[in-house]
Motif scaffolding. Structure first.
Motif, PDB file in Angstrom:
ATOM      1  N   THR A 254      18.782  19.659  -9.966  1.00  0.00           N
ATOM      2  CA  THR A 254      19.504  19.274 -10.434  1.00  0.00           C
ATOM      3  C   THR A 254      18.323  19.984 -12.125  1.00  0.00           C
ATOM      4  OG1 THR A 254      18.395  17.175 -10.814  1.00  0.00           O
ATOM      5  CG2 THR A 254      20.189  17.186  -9.495  1.00  0.00           C
ATOM      6  N   ASP A 255      17.253  20.009 -11.916  1.00  0.00           N
ATOM      7  CA  ASP A 255      17.099  20.208 -12.983  1.00  0.00           C
ATOM      8  C   ASP A 255      16.944  22.129 -13.576  1.00  0.00           C
ATOM      9  OD1 ASP A 255      15.002  21.829 -15.347  1.00  0.00           O
ATOM     10  OD2 ASP A 255      13.039  20.838 -14.479  1.00  0.00           O
ATOM     11  N   PRO A 256      17.907  22.729 -14.694  1.00  0.00           N
ATOM     12  CA  PRO A 256      18.083  23.721 -14.462  1.00  0.00           C
ATOM     13  C   PRO A 256      16.769  25.273 -14.375  1.00  0.00           C
ATOM     14  CG  PRO A 256      18.939  22.733 -15.855  1.00  0.00           C
ATOM     15  CD  PRO A 256      17.738  21.741 -15.999  1.00  0.00           C
ATOM     16  N   ALA A 259      16.011  25.116 -10.674  1.00  0.00           N
ATOM     17  CA  ALA A 259      17.334  25.412  -9.075  1.00  0.00           C
ATOM     18  C   ALA A 259      17.114  26.556  -9.043  1.00  0.00           C
ATOM     19  CB  ALA A 259      18.227  24.792 -10.052  1.00  0.00           C
ATOM     20  N   ARG A 347      24.238  26.742  -6.029  1.00  0.00           N
ATOM     21  CA  ARG A 347      24.061  26.159  -7.251  1.00  0.00           C
ATOM     22  C   ARG A 347      24.465  25.009  -7.817  1.00  0.00           C
ATOM     23  NH1 ARG A 347      21.914  30.895  -8.632  1.00  0.00           N
ATOM     24  NH2 ARG A 347      23.565  31.137 -10.412  1.00  0.00           N
ATOM     25  N   ALA A 351      23.360  21.207  -7.442  1.00  0.00           N
ATOM     26  CA  ALA A 351      23.607  20.624  -9.228  1.00  0.00           C
ATOM     27  C   ALA A 351      24.859  19.351  -9.087  1.00  0.00           C
ATOM     28  CB  ALA A 351      23.223  20.959 -10.084  1.00  0.00           C
ATOM     29  N   THR A 355      23.426  14.518  -8.656  1.00  0.00           N
ATOM     30  CA  THR A 355      23.614  15.253 -11.114  1.00  0.00           C
ATOM     31  C   THR A 355      24.354  13.451 -10.521  1.00  0.00           C
ATOM     32  OG1 THR A 355      22.929  16.595 -11.838  1.00  0.00           O
ATOM     33  CG2 THR A 355      24.603  15.004 -12.910  1.00  0.00           C
TER      34      THR A 355
END
Length: 384
Positions: A254-256, A259, A347, A351, A355
């Motif tokens: 979830t952290d860009p 990811a 991705r 994500a 989230t």
């Protein structure tokens, strides 16, 4: 050898081949009773996947050694070498450039968000494969190619047979294969009278311009529709399972900032495609002291190559930032054209999933698919 609980059932030849102690190819017996050479070393894998003496076209010949009872179509892009392969690849490559795939991102995000909203509305428990991992690629590929939404169950019900090794009878596989060919031919004829803005319409124009034959047009449409489906479904579910089993935290997806590299490591360590398509040697070739004779088949274990400890330190661990490229999408001229689109879907899906459902947890025992060339889950029940 491989040490992980995430692998699930593997094609039998990966369970029987001596893949851990030597770089040299090993002799294996396929489900059809054919003998092949299995390559599990990373460097040798890249050699086999790029050396023109190992031919995909020769592997489609009538009496070539087989991984399963399916007969590869000589008119398929995956059964071509040299000029013919390059010609078909040029026709489709523009659809999968980084820029064009980036323009699909809003559509992929919208489909993913809609499926997750449906899951939330229906409440737990949910089968993550049926509710999310499978319908996402169906919708994305259908939109890319221009498949009417009402038609998507037609290929959804039949596509697994193209990856089947042992799970169904020859008659069952042949029937579904013909259904898919007939469907694609009918869809092409339907779209000729339209002015749609989609990839299949572009391929029809290429056929009309003499770039593709009718057989190549149908085969290419099917290849694009099916090759990116089962593999992407499997990859999304396998990645979700890794989080649910504590292999990595959800925050890595979830952290860009994390990811992209994390997804690459998931592709490396738990690829949905463990084996390459077979190739046949067109002349005698020496590989690490073993002579592969002309006419003999070779298949690459992408799974083992991706975990070669001489290339990837502590290969079973998820370590974002590795520099050596993995083999999950293949290598060389037959490297997966749709890799950018697959990465985007994976991705976006992961994500969004973690989230939307930060407390996602497994709800019952995992059910693995069996009898397929690809790896994946038949059922992954989750709660939140």
């Amino acid at each position: 050898m491989l040490h992980t609980d995430l692998l699930g059932p593997l094609p039998e030849l990966l369970n029987t081949g001596d893949t851990g102690d030597t770089a040299a190819p090993t002799r294996v017996r396929t489900p059809t009773g054919d003998d092949m050479w299995l390559v599990s070393d990373y460097a040798l894998a890249r050699t086999v996947l790029t050396d023109p003496r190992f031919s995909r076209a020769a592997a489609a010949a009538p009496h070539a050694p087989r991984l399963n009872t399916a007969s590869p179509s000589p008119s398929s892009i995956m059964s071509m070498d040299g000029h013919d392969h390059a010609r078909l690849r040029r026709v489709t490559a523009a659809a999968f450039t980084t820029g064009r795939v980036a323009r699909l991102a809003p559509m992929v995000q919208k489909v993913s968000d809609g499926l997750l909203a449906d899951m939330a509305r229906q409440g737990p428990p949910a089968d993550l494969v049926a509710a999310f991992a499978a319908p996402l690629p169906v919708a994305v590929l259908g939109t890319l190619l221009g498949v009417p939404p009402a038609d998507r169950p037609v290929f959804d019900a039949s596509v697994e047979v193209l990856f089947d090794i042992t799970a169904s009878s020859d008659e069952h596989k042949a029937r579904h294969r013909l259904l898919l060919v007939d469907y694609m031919a009918a869809l092409i004829d339907h779209k000729r009278s339209r002015t749609d803005d989609d990839l299949l319409t572009e391929l029809i124009r290429a056929h009309d311009d003499g770039v593709l034959s009718r057989a190549e047009l149908v085969s290419l449409g099917l290849a694009l529709l099916t090759a990116g489906y089962e593999t992407t479904v499997g990859q999304i579910a396998l990645a979700a399972l890794a989080v649910l089993q504590g292999v990595l935290p959800a925050s890595a997806l979830t952290d860009p900032a994390l990811a992209e590299d994390t997804v690459e490591e998931l592709l490396r360590t738990t690829p949905s495609t463990p084996l390459s398509f077979p190739r046949v040697a067109t002349e005698d070739v020496e590989l690490a002291g073993v002579v592969v004779r002309a006419g003999e088949g070779v298949v690459v274990s992408l799974l083992h190559g991706n975990r070669d400890a001489t290339v990837f330190a502590e290969p079973d661990e998820i370590r974002p930032g590795r520099t050596a490229p993995h083999l999950a999408f293949g290598h060389g001229i037959h490297r997966c054209l749709g890799a950018p689109l697959a990465r985007l879907q994976i991705r976006t899906a992961l994500a969004g999933l973690f989230t939307r459902f930060p407390a996602l947890a497994p709800g019952e025992a995992v059910v693995w698919k069996d009898g397929l060339v690809t790896r994946g889950l038949a059922r992954l029940v989750v709660t939140w």
